[in-house]
Enzyme design. Structure first.
Site, PDB file in Angstrom:
ATOM      1  CB  THR A 191      -0.914   0.026   1.245  1.00  0.00           C
ATOM      2  OG1 THR A 191      -0.114   0.005   2.421  1.00  0.00           O
ATOM      3  CG2 THR A 191      -1.860  -1.173   1.244  1.00  0.00           C
ATOM      4  CB  SER A 322      16.921   0.423 -25.517  1.00  0.00           C
ATOM      5  OG  SER A 322      17.791   1.521 -25.665  1.00  0.00           O
ATOM      6  CB  SER A 323      17.573   2.691 -30.604  1.00  0.00           C
ATOM      7  OG  SER A 323      17.628   3.903 -29.854  1.00  0.00           O
TER       8      SER A 323
END
Length: 464
Positions: A191, A322-323
């Protein structure tokens, strides 16, 4: 009259215009093509809308034929043409942009022209030979855009809602399957992003299923509101140009043909400009979108890592992430679903504003309401299918990692409250946090409980 082999000339209030000789639509549809180049969606992109409009025209032709307002030969030809459209023919002849002015007149006339020209062929005449079947006088007999368009729109939404609910139920089933699969996988509940008390991944995924299941009933309730229609109201609700008994008869025919429990509005003048049911249904879509987006947030958070995040679950790898960062895999399907939900929430705002913009005896903003609702239903349906097939079905749980996190958690100190009190439990939790010691060790050091008691009380499986 034909100017060449590829075009015919038709005329209306504004003059003559060339229309493709092969087209079943006519001059007013051609004007709409020329005037409205706004969105990338056309009426033909929403087959349920075309089918709904064809049912409206079929019911109207049957009612007018029975009342003696339409010649039986013409009425029968319109009905046959409508049946062909319902069966999937001539959909490419509904090219008008969903975004348009005129309160949907171009959509209504598109349907009138297609059915008129096909009816002409059925009766043995050429397209455009309107003296035998005219789009306005015959196909649109006893109607106005202001009752035909909203009736078709309402029925289209009801039809599309069935597919949406089917996809929702399948997604619920997928989450429930994972709930069963993960029923013994203990983890920490949280929580406010802080350790709370133990639970199982099965409970978490079952809760996702039940949370979404509520929306099946909610969508169904709001879809039923749309079955109240104003057919027979004509222009503003007074029923001008509609034959006595027509409104009841056309509503009954719609019920018979579609199997839906359509209801004639008790006050046609009130019903004609009223868009409250669209607001309610759009709100139901928004509610589903909010819930779905929250669940996708949870999936992304639980899958964060894999080394430096929660790493509780693994989402199926769908694309390199990702590149520039080798080996990175992103939660692309939940991310996609989040974005769809954002669009639905935005569409709901548009529907609200469009509904508010009604004036006097008509709301002319129904085309944007239609576009937003159709888009929201379509995108949500596709997003839920994608989430189910490309994400939820392939989720796995890191059970051993999660179990170790529970053991190391301070959150399980809550179970000690009934035995040593909240104050003592707080002191133990603070010491564990400051020293890095586990709760078991500290409780035993302070001789608050026996080892057997501690093992039993802090057993995660007893807390779930």
């Amino acid at each position: 009259m034909e100017t060449n082999k590829k075009c015919r000339v038709e005329s209306d209030l504004l003059g003559e215009l060339q229309v493709s000789a092969e087209a079943y639509y006519g001059v007013q549809t051609q004007r709409a093509i020329n005037n409205y180049k706004i969105s990338t969606t056309k009426m033909k992109d929403y087959p349920d809308f075309i089918i709904a409009m064809a049912y409206v025209k079929k019911a109207a032709a049957m009612a007018n034929g029975e009342l003696g307002v339409l010649n039986k030969t013409i009425a029968d030809a319109i009905v046959k043409a409508a049946d062909e459209v319902i069966a999937g023919k001539f959909w490419d002849d509904f090219p008008v942009d969903m975004m348009q002015g005129g309160a949907g007149t171009s959509v209504n006339m598109n349907a009138n022209e297609v059915l008129a020209n096909r009816a002409l062929e059925i009766m043995g005449y050429d397209k455009g030979d309107y003296q035998h079947c005219y789009p306005n006088d015959h196909v649109n007999c006893g109607q106005s855009t202001n009752d035909a368009y909203p009736t078709a729109l309402r029925y289209a939404i009801v039809r599309m809602n069935k597919g949406l609910v089917k996809s929702l139920e399948e997604l619920v089933a997928a989450f429930r399957t994972k709930g069963d699969e993960f029923k013994d996988a203990v983890k920490m509940g949280r929580t406010q992003l802080q350790d709370a008390v133990p639970m199982t991944s099965g409970q978490e995924f079952t809760a996702f299923a039940n949370n979404l299941l509520e929306e099946v009933e909610h969508l169904g309730y709001n879809a039923k509101l749309l079955l109240g229609i104003n057919m027979g109201a004509t222009a503003i609700g007074t029923g001008l140009n509609a034959a006595p008994g027509y409104a009841d008869l056309v509503t009954q025919y719609l019920c018979d043909y579609t199997g839906e429990a359509f209801r004639k509005a008790p006050d046609m003048i009130e019903a004609t400009p009223d868009t409250g049911d669209y607001v309610s249904y759009s709100s139901a879509l928004k509610r589903l979108a909010v819930k779905l987006s929250k669940i996708c947030n949870d999936l992304r958070l639980m899958a964060s890592g894999p080394r430096c995040g929660l790493h509780e679950i693994n989402l199926p790898a769908m694309a390199p992430g990702s590149s520039i960062m080798p080996g990175k895999i992103n939660p692309v399907i939940p991310e996609l679903t989040n974005q769809v939900c954002f669009k639905v929430i935005g569409n709901d705002t548009t529907v609200t504003m469009a509904a508010e913009a009604g004036q006097l005896q008509l709301n002319v903003m129904e085309p944007v309401i239609a576009e937003c609702l159709f888009e929201s239903i379509t995108w949500l349906t596709r997003a839920m299918n994608t989430l189910k097939d490309k994400c939820v079905k392939g989720i796995t749980v890191n059970a051993e990692h999660n179990k170790q996190m529970v053991k190391q958690s301070i959150g399980i100190v809550t179970a000690l409250n009934p035995y040593i009190g909240y104050k003592n439990s707080s002191k133990i939790a603070k010491e564990a946090l400051e020293t890095g010691k586990c709760l078991h060790e500290i409780v035993l050091e302070k001789k608050m409980l026996s080892e057997e008691q501690v093992e039993e009380i802090l057993d995660p499986k007893k807390m779930i």
